[in-house]
Design an enzyme around this catalytic site. Sequence first.
Site, PDB file in Angstrom:
ATOM      1  N   ALA A  16       0.817  -1.226   0.000  1.00 31.40           N
ATOM      2  CA  ALA A  16       0.000   0.000   0.000  1.00 31.40           C
ATOM      3  C   ALA A  16       0.842   1.265   0.000  1.00 31.40           C
ATOM      4  O   ALA A  16       0.329   2.349   0.255  1.00 31.40           O
ATOM      5  CB  ALA A  16      -0.936   0.001   1.209  1.00 31.40           C
ATOM      6  N   VAL A  82       6.234  -9.523   1.396  1.00 34.98           N
ATOM      7  CA  VAL A  82       5.260 -10.588   1.672  1.00 34.98           C
ATOM      8  C   VAL A  82       5.790 -11.988   1.361  1.00 34.98           C
ATOM      9  O   VAL A  82       5.161 -12.983   1.722  1.00 34.98           O
ATOM     10  CB  VAL A  82       3.922 -10.359   0.907  1.00 34.98           C
ATOM     11  CG1 VAL A  82       3.243  -9.082   1.377  1.00 34.98           C
ATOM     12  CG2 VAL A  82       4.137 -10.358  -0.606  1.00 34.98           C
ATOM     13  N   ASN A 108      -2.976  -7.080  -1.004  1.00 40.30           N
ATOM     14  CA  ASN A 108      -2.993  -6.233  -2.201  1.00 40.30           C
ATOM     15  C   ASN A 108      -1.674  -6.273  -2.964  1.00 40.30           C
ATOM     16  O   ASN A 108      -1.651  -6.015  -4.172  1.00 40.30           O
ATOM     17  CB  ASN A 108      -3.313  -4.796  -1.762  1.00 40.30           C
ATOM     18  CG  ASN A 108      -3.111  -3.787  -2.876  1.00 40.30           C
ATOM     19  OD1 ASN A 108      -3.912  -3.724  -3.807  1.00 40.30           O
ATOM     20  ND2 ASN A 108      -2.024  -3.014  -2.806  1.00 40.30           N
ATOM     21  N   TYR A 175       1.298 -14.009 -14.311  1.00 42.49           N
ATOM     22  CA  TYR A 175       0.321 -13.156 -13.618  1.00 42.49           C
ATOM     23  C   TYR A 175      -1.057 -13.835 -13.600  1.00 42.49           C
ATOM     24  O   TYR A 175      -1.723 -13.924 -12.565  1.00 42.49           O
ATOM     25  CB  TYR A 175       0.250 -11.801 -14.331  1.00 42.49           C
ATOM     26  CG  TYR A 175      -0.589 -10.765 -13.629  1.00 42.49           C
ATOM     27  CD1 TYR A 175      -0.085 -10.049 -12.553  1.00 42.49           C
ATOM     28  CD2 TYR A 175      -1.883 -10.472 -14.050  1.00 42.49           C
ATOM     29  CE1 TYR A 175      -0.850  -9.080 -11.907  1.00 42.49           C
ATOM     30  CE2 TYR A 175      -2.660  -9.505 -13.420  1.00 42.49           C
ATOM     31  CZ  TYR A 175      -2.131  -8.806 -12.350  1.00 42.49           C
ATOM     32  OH  TYR A 175      -2.887  -7.840 -11.709  1.00 42.49           O
ATOM     33  N   ALA A 177      -1.792 -17.007 -14.036  1.00 41.23           N
ATOM     34  CA  ALA A 177      -1.769 -18.221 -13.208  1.00 41.23           C
ATOM     35  C   ALA A 177      -1.815 -17.855 -11.721  1.00 41.23           C
ATOM     36  O   ALA A 177      -2.524 -18.486 -10.932  1.00 41.23           O
ATOM     37  CB  ALA A 177      -0.520 -19.042 -13.518  1.00 41.23           C
ATOM     38  N   LYS A 179      -3.123 -15.215 -10.315  1.00 39.63           N
ATOM     39  CA  LYS A 179      -4.433 -14.679  -9.905  1.00 39.63           C
ATOM     40  C   LYS A 179      -5.514 -15.761  -9.938  1.00 39.63           C
ATOM     41  O   LYS A 179      -6.409 -15.767  -9.087  1.00 39.63           O
ATOM     42  CB  LYS A 179      -4.807 -13.479 -10.786  1.00 39.63           C
ATOM     43  CG  LYS A 179      -3.853 -12.278 -10.662  1.00 39.63           C
ATOM     44  CD  LYS A 179      -3.810 -11.698  -9.251  1.00 39.63           C
ATOM     45  CE  LYS A 179      -3.002 -10.405  -9.181  1.00 39.63           C
ATOM     46  NZ  LYS A 179      -2.975  -9.808  -7.839  1.00 39.63           N
TER      47      LYS A 179
END
Length: 279
Positions: A16, A82, A108, A175, A177, A179
């Site tokens: 963010a 992350v 996110n 990308y 795959a 999502k």
Amino acid sequence: MKNYDLSGKVALVTGAGRARGLGEGIASRLAECGASVLITDLGQSPGEHMPDQHIGAADSMEGVAQRIRDNGGTVQTWPLDVRDESQVKAAVARAAECFGRLDILVNNAGIGYLIAPCTELPEDKWDAVLDVNLKGPFLCTKHAARQMIRQGEGGRVINIASQAAKSSFPHMAAYTASKHGLVGLTRTCALELGQHGITVNAVCPNHVTTGLGAAQNDYFSNHFGLTLEQYIGNIRARNPMRREGKVADTANAVAFLCSDQAAYINGDSLNVTGGEEMH
Ligand SMILES: NC(=O)c1ccc[n+]([C@@H]2O[C@H](COP(=O)([O-])OP(=O)(O)OC[C@H]3O[C@@H](n4cnc5c(N)ncnc54)[C@H](O)[C@@H]3O)[C@@H](O)[C@H]2O)c1
């Protein structure tokens, strides 16, 4: 605009720290609704696949936080990659330390600028996309959900997937795959965590011209031999509502899913596409 009451709730939003990104919009909207928000992002580039121009650096993350504070919101910032489980644990602990608890996780963080035909995509770029976009949400959900279960008052996990979680796009194998995989992760975690009053849902936006969206505009307009204006014009023309997505469209959907009004929506993957995607 406070049409969902999230006062007393604490949210952690990943990725963010980039100005005008979906993460800034989501953090800002949750804060407007009364949540205290821990804004997290890389803070500095960890290496070649995440260079400075594509990430939320520390000063940019502070800028996001300051704009929200100027608007009356309660936020803190914290560096988080992350992909790193020890950093994920530390970020969850930080949210509890700053604000006493954790009720909402918004996964996110994502990378969508490593674009190439599947016959050309190097293995390390595939790994980078899958690590950030799919392993990251798994690790964050694992540790955030442990905290929510300990608290015993339920919670919310929202995964920012994409239209690419439902449809395919050329040159975006990793990308797409990642999502699609995120929808699977959403469904399994929803099954497991529902008994604790924790709902897990995904939001699937269409194209939004954020920093990430702008990199895609550049790549694809160049690939198709179009000017930027022609390329954006085509995006608008194929959308039933004749416009691209806006950051606020996604942020509003996230705020709703975090609210008490959405308490019985679990395991869903909500399109926010103006009708471009219907399944
Ligand atoms: N912009 C669009 O068209 C669009 C459409 C659908 C879905 N999405 C998704 O929305 C999310 C936000 O994207 P955006 O368009 O706002 O782009 P953005 O580039 O503004 O935000 C992505 C953020 O993720 C962060 N990030 C990257 N690697 C990270 C890591 N290892 N650890 C922590 N943070 C990391 C970046 O630093 C950046 O701040 C992404 O998951 C993206 O896939 C975007």
